[in-house]
Design an enzyme around this catalytic site. Structure first.
Site, mmCIF file in Angstrom:
data_model
loop_
_atom_site.group_PDB
_atom_site.id
_atom_site.type_symbol
_atom_site.label_atom_id
_atom_site.label_comp_id
_atom_site.label_asym_id
_atom_site.label_seq_id
_atom_site.Cartn_x
_atom_site.Cartn_y
_atom_site.Cartn_z
ATOM 1 N N TYR A 55 11.194 -21.463 -6.547
ATOM 2 C CA TYR A 55 11.898 -20.988 -5.339
ATOM 3 C C TYR A 55 13.351 -21.475 -5.303
ATOM 4 C CZ TYR A 55 7.476 -19.065 -3.862
ATOM 5 O OH TYR A 55 6.323 -18.312 -3.821
ATOM 6 N N GLN A 90 8.931 -7.478 4.260
ATOM 7 C CA GLN A 90 8.104 -8.373 3.444
ATOM 8 C C GLN A 90 9.000 -9.237 2.561
ATOM 9 O OE1 GLN A 90 4.483 -5.947 1.807
ATOM 10 N NE2 GLN A 90 6.131 -4.526 2.277
ATOM 11 N N HIS A 108 6.707 -12.343 5.626
ATOM 12 C CA HIS A 108 6.293 -13.211 4.511
ATOM 13 C C HIS A 108 7.186 -14.440 4.364
ATOM 14 C CE1 HIS A 108 3.975 -9.709 2.359
ATOM 15 N NE2 HIS A 108 3.348 -10.183 3.421
ATOM 16 N N GLY A 175 10.496 1.197 -0.004
ATOM 17 C CA GLY A 175 10.504 0.332 -1.188
ATOM 18 C C GLY A 175 9.382 -0.680 -1.237
ATOM 19 N N THR A 176 8.183 -0.253 -0.836
ATOM 20 C CA THR A 176 7.038 -1.167 -0.934
ATOM 21 C C THR A 176 5.887 -0.454 -1.621
ATOM 22 O OG1 THR A 176 5.475 -2.555 0.287
ATOM 23 C CG2 THR A 176 6.370 -0.657 1.485
ATOM 24 N N ASN A 201 10.634 5.848 -1.269
ATOM 25 C CA ASN A 201 10.353 5.014 -2.440
ATOM 26 C C ASN A 201 10.901 5.711 -3.677
ATOM 27 O OD1 ASN A 201 8.950 3.406 -4.521
ATOM 28 N ND2 ASN A 201 7.666 2.703 -2.828
ATOM 29 N N LEU A 202 11.174 4.916 -4.682
ATOM 30 C CA LEU A 202 11.654 5.467 -5.953
ATOM 31 C C LEU A 202 10.635 6.452 -6.511
ATOM 32 C CD1 LEU A 202 14.105 5.066 -7.751
ATOM 33 C CD2 LEU A 202 12.903 3.198 -8.899
ATOM 34 N N GLU A 203 9.357 6.066 -6.389
ATOM 35 C CA GLU A 203 8.269 6.932 -6.854
ATOM 36 C C GLU A 203 7.128 6.793 -5.847
ATOM 37 O OE1 GLU A 203 6.595 3.537 -9.905
ATOM 38 O OE2 GLU A 203 8.076 5.016 -10.562
HETATM 39 P P1 OAD Z 1 6.460 -4.455 -5.145
HETATM 40 O O1 OAD Z 1 7.189 -5.040 -6.298
HETATM 41 O O2 OAD Z 1 4.983 -4.494 -5.166
HETATM 42 O O3 OAD Z 1 6.889 -2.920 -4.993
HETATM 43 C C1 OAD Z 1 8.231 -2.526 -5.004
HETATM 44 C C2 OAD Z 1 8.287 -1.039 -4.683
HETATM 45 O O4 OAD Z 1 9.642 -0.672 -4.636
HETATM 46 C C3 OAD Z 1 7.610 -0.120 -5.721
HETATM 47 O O5 OAD Z 1 6.769 0.804 -5.041
HETATM 48 C C4 OAD Z 1 8.783 0.585 -6.398
HETATM 49 O O6 OAD Z 1 8.471 1.943 -6.734
HETATM 50 C C5 OAD Z 1 9.826 0.558 -5.304
HETATM 51 N N1 OAD Z 1 11.217 0.577 -5.780
HETATM 52 C C6 OAD Z 1 11.745 -0.054 -6.854
HETATM 53 N N2 OAD Z 1 13.056 0.166 -6.940
HETATM 54 C C7 OAD Z 1 13.390 0.960 -5.885
HETATM 55 C C8 OAD Z 1 14.607 1.535 -5.408
HETATM 56 N N3 OAD Z 1 15.777 1.349 -6.049
HETATM 57 N N4 OAD Z 1 14.561 2.301 -4.298
HETATM 58 C C9 OAD Z 1 13.402 2.512 -3.644
HETATM 59 N N5 OAD Z 1 12.211 1.996 -4.033
HETATM 60 C C10 OAD Z 1 12.210 1.225 -5.144
HETATM 61 O O7 OAD Z 1 7.057 -5.133 -3.825
HETATM 62 P P2 OAD Z 1 6.452 -5.223 -2.359
HETATM 63 O O8 OAD Z 1 5.689 -3.999 -1.999
HETATM 64 O O9 OAD Z 1 7.556 -5.634 -1.467
HETATM 65 O O10 OAD Z 1 4.384 -11.171 -1.064
HETATM 66 O O11 OAD Z 1 5.452 -6.442 -2.508
HETATM 67 C C11 OAD Z 1 4.720 -6.872 -1.375
HETATM 68 C C12 OAD Z 1 4.471 -8.352 -1.457
HETATM 69 O O12 OAD Z 1 3.859 -8.690 -2.692
HETATM 70 C C13 OAD Z 1 5.712 -9.216 -1.446
HETATM 71 O O13 OAD Z 1 6.253 -9.431 -0.158
HETATM 72 C C14 OAD Z 1 5.217 -10.502 -2.023
HETATM 73 C C15 OAD Z 1 4.394 -9.964 -3.162
HETATM 74 O O14 OAD Z 1 3.366 -10.720 -3.570
HETATM 75 C C16 OAD Z 1 4.523 -12.480 -0.866
HETATM 76 O O15 OAD Z 1 5.373 -13.139 -1.423
HETATM 77 C C17 OAD Z 1 3.551 -13.043 0.106
#
Ligand code: OAD
Length: 251
Positions: A55, A90, A108, A175-176, A201-203
């Site tokens: 961290y 998040q 988070h 973006g999640t 989202n990107l995809e």
């Molecule tokens: P993820 O890494 O799981 O997902 C990221 C998402 O962003 C994916 O669906 C990508 O397609 C999308 N993405 C990437 N680049 C992009 C862009 N330029 N524009 C739009 N979308 C894009 O991340 P989170 O869903 O945030 O938890 O992950 C959720 C949690 O899992 C986090 O908060 C963390 C992790 O474990 C904790 O730390 C508790």
């Protein structure tokens, strides 16, 4: 014009174009580590030095990045619509705040905060953290940890978020990946209570089929475009979708 109530949920994808890595790379590792090593109470108990260092690197990385057009667009919407927009993230970075958002719920936790495991108070923290760091409140050492919600722990602000979801006219996930609960369940909660749901989202994410509307593309393009549409005309931006999606049809 009646301004709709909107809940916005952001994930790592909104910060990707600022230069912060998303979590779920194709190798299944988080910056070279298994998630349970660096994001669980058990991992911290087993190897605190590794977790502090992990961290510390991520906190330091914040100084090398800037908010992007997507963070700034959300801040514009908040400035225009005030408390009718609830921003939930998040993300543990501070890019929404630096992009101009005055109110952000970090469900988070935050990289720039630490929590004392002894007195349970949280403090803003800019520097490196290790076993010798002293709690500013109770002065104990070896008791500070990153104020990050790890796996197995309860996310912050859940009551506030759930209440907002039940009252929302619109829910937007940006973006999640829809992999981590409870955030991944917000779309169904909002839809059950009558909100129109939008994914940017990107995809398509794992949850894509649960949304009424989807916008595929980079956040820096799609979010400003969506915000401009919202500001131009709320009725055009959140049309009611017919027919009802299956989970609302009572089947
Ligand atoms: P993820 O890494 O799981 O997902 C990221 C998402 O962003 C994916 O669906 C990508 O397609 C999308 N993405 C990437 N680049 C992009 C862009 N330029 N524009 C739009 N979308 C894009 O991340 P989170 O869903 O945030 O938890 O992950 C959720 C949690 O899992 C986090 O908060 C963390 C992790 O474990 C904790 O730390 C508790």
């Amino acid at each position: 014009m009646k301004i709709p109530r909107i809940v916005i949920l952001t994930g790592a994808g909104i910060s990707a174009e600022s230069g912060l890595a998303t979590f779920r790379g194709s190798d299944g590792l988080w910056e070279g580590h298994r998630v349970e090593e660096v994001a669980s109470p058990e991992g911290f108990a087993a190897n605190p030095a590794l977790v502090y260092e992990f961290y510390n690197r991520r906190r330091a990385a914040l100084r090398t990045v800037c908010p992007n057009a997507a963070h700034e667009a959300i801040a514009r919407l908040q400035a225009a619509w005030g408390e009718r927009v609830l921003l939930v993230t998040q993300n543990v970075d501070d890019l929404h705040e630096r992009g101009g958002s005055s109110q952000v719920l970090h469900m988070h936790g935050e990289l720039l905060r630490v929590r004392c495991m002894d007195c349970d108070r949280a403090h803003r923290w800019q520097d490196d953290l290790d076993e010798t760091s002293r709690c500013p409140a109770c002065k104990a050492v070896e008791t500070l940890r990153p104020d990050i919600v790890w796996f197995g722990e309860m996310p912050y602000f859940m009551d506030e978020i759930q209440e907002a979801l039940t009252q929302a006219d619109g829910f937007v996930a940006i973006g999640t990946s829809g992999n981590v609960y409870p955030a991944a369940g917000f779309v169904q909660m909002a839809a059950r209570c009558g909100a129109t749901t939008v994914e940017i989202n990107l995809e398509p994410s794992q949850n894509a089929s649960l949304f009424d509307l989807r916008h595929s593309g980079p956040a820096t393009v799609e979010v400003p475009r969506w915000v401009e549409r919202m500001l131009d005309s709320s009725s055009a931006a959140l049309p009611r979708i017919k027919p009802l999606p299956p989970w609302r049809s009572g089947s």
